[in-house]
Design an enzyme around this catalytic site. Structure first.
Site, short mmCIF file in Angstrom:
data_model
loop_
_atom_site.label_atom_id
_atom_site.label_comp_id
_atom_site.label_asym_id
_atom_site.label_seq_id
_atom_site.Cartn_x
_atom_site.Cartn_y
_atom_site.Cartn_z
N ARG A 14 0.87 -1.17 0.00
CA ARG A 14 0.00 0.00 0.00
C ARG A 14 0.91 1.22 0.00
O ARG A 14 1.67 1.43 0.92
CB ARG A 14 -0.85 -0.07 1.27
N THR B 93 -0.48 7.60 -1.23
CA THR B 93 -1.78 7.55 -1.93
C THR B 93 -2.71 6.48 -1.36
O THR B 93 -3.91 6.50 -1.63
CB THR B 93 -1.57 7.21 -3.42
N ASP C 145 0.85 -2.66 12.43
CA ASP C 145 1.28 -3.06 11.09
C ASP C 145 1.61 -4.54 11.09
O ASP C 145 2.59 -4.97 11.70
CB ASP C 145 2.51 -2.23 10.67
N ASP D 35 5.14 -5.63 9.68
CA ASP D 35 6.24 -5.26 10.59
C ASP D 35 6.26 -6.14 11.83
O ASP D 35 7.32 -6.56 12.29
CB ASP D 35 6.12 -3.78 11.00
C1 PRP Z 1 -0.88 -4.27 4.68
C2 PRP Z 1 -1.73 -5.51 4.84
C3 PRP Z 1 -2.58 -5.49 3.62
C4 PRP Z 1 -2.81 -4.03 3.39
C5 PRP Z 1 -4.18 -3.68 3.88
O1 PRP Z 1 0.15 -4.50 3.81
O2 PRP Z 1 -0.97 -6.68 5.00
O3 PRP Z 1 -1.97 -6.10 2.48
O4 PRP Z 1 -1.83 -3.33 4.18
O5 PRP Z 1 -4.48 -2.35 3.60
P1 PRP Z 1 -5.60 -1.93 2.55
O6 PRP Z 1 -6.80 -2.81 2.83
O7 PRP Z 1 -5.84 -0.49 2.89
O8 PRP Z 1 -5.08 -2.13 1.18
P2 PRP Z 1 1.25 -3.36 3.48
O9 PRP Z 1 0.78 -2.52 2.35
O10 PRP Z 1 1.60 -2.64 4.76
O11 PRP Z 1 2.46 -4.18 2.92
P3 PRP Z 1 3.40 -5.27 3.63
O12 PRP Z 1 2.56 -6.52 3.83
O13 PRP Z 1 4.46 -5.46 2.65
O14 PRP Z 1 3.87 -4.72 4.95
N1 URA Z 2 -2.13 -2.70 7.21
C1 URA Z 2 -1.76 -3.14 8.43
O1 URA Z 2 -0.81 -3.92 8.55
N2 URA Z 2 -2.45 -2.70 9.49
C2 URA Z 2 -3.49 -1.87 9.39
O2 URA Z 2 -4.11 -1.53 10.43
C3 URA Z 2 -3.86 -1.43 8.11
C4 URA Z 2 -3.16 -1.85 7.03
#
Ligand code: PRP
Ligand code: URA
Length: 209
Positions: free
Chosen positions: A104, A108, A200, A203
């Site tokens: 994400r 944006t 997160d 993380d």
């Molecule tokens: C997080 C999570 C989802 C997304 C959810 O991933 O694991 O994939 O955010 O958010 P959304 O419903 O608003 O799209 P992130 O983009 O942080 O990537 P990562 O798994 O690489 O940390």
């Molecule tokens: N992605 C995450 O990992 N946590 C949130 O709360 C939203 C998006």
């Protein structure tokens, strides 16, 4: 409109509390996410069709049941979806695993698709898309759209925590998809994090913060 199934099994809810707790460290967080994913997969597969086979026990011939029907594929959304894979494979070791890479964009909030590798027969498989978090729904919606474009016909979405906004977005964009979730939280905050949520997920799973 797709259905939303909230798994309120006491074991799932108990483990979810420790997943949410900020004092839970990486090792335990990872274990708990896999355990909840396995419990959820157990519930999701409750309706899987069976067929009869004849086997011989040490005492006699017997008609018994084995799984029939479509084979399963699981598709973690990178990164955090990876945290749910091992738990599910413990239950369903023959499942194939496709990967879809989306993150994400922090400015944006739009999903950026950077990778995908699927089993060649995804059109014939029942697919479960995995991501612990359904926040705005942008990532899940884009992942499912990409899978449909690759030929997938039978898709379920499984997450641990969802925001009402994400559920609404997925139902609007993909009314044919059922959603399986351990908890639907209150809302998104101003940075589109789910509250109360768990923070997160990527993380916390990978110890990158
Ligand atoms: C997080 C999570 C989802 C997304 C959810 O991933 O694991 O994939 O955010 O958010 P959304 O419903 O608003 O799209 P992130 O983009 O942080 O990537 P990562 O798994 O690489 O940390
Ligand atoms: N992605 C995450 O990992 N946590 C949130 O709360 C939203 C998006």
């Amino acid at each position: 409109m797709g259905n939303v199934y909230v798994f309120d099994h006491p074991l799932i809810q108990h483990k979810l509390t420790f997943i949410r707790d900020k004092n839970t460290g990486t090792k335990e967080f990872r274990e708990l996410v896999n355990e909840v994913a396995a419990l959820m997969a157990y519930e999701i597969t409750r309706e899987m069709p069976l067929r009869e086979v004849e086997i011989e026990t040490p005492l006699m011939k017997a008609k018994c049941k084995v799984l029939a029907g479509k084979k399963l594929g699981i598709v973690p959304i990178l990164r955090a979806g990876i945290g749910m894979v091992d738990g599910i494979l413990k239950l369903i070791p023959a499942a194939k695993v496709g990967h879809i890479g989306l993150y994400r964009d922090p400015e944006t909030l739009e999903p950026v698709h950077y990778y995908s590798k699927m089993p060649t027969d995804i059109g014939e498989r029942e697919l479960i898309v995995l991501d612990p978090m359904l926040a705005t729904g942008g990532s899940a919606s884009a992942a499912i759209q990409a899978l449909k474009e690759m030929g997938a016909k039978n898709i379920k979405f499984m997450c641990i925590i969802a925001a009402p906004e994400g559920v609404g977005r997925l139902q609007k964009d993909h009314p044919d998809i059922d959603i399986y979730v351990a908890a639907v939280d209150e809302k998104l905050d101003e940075k589109s994090y789910i509250v109360p949520g768990l923070g997160d997920a990527g993380d916390r799973l990978f110890g990158t913060k």
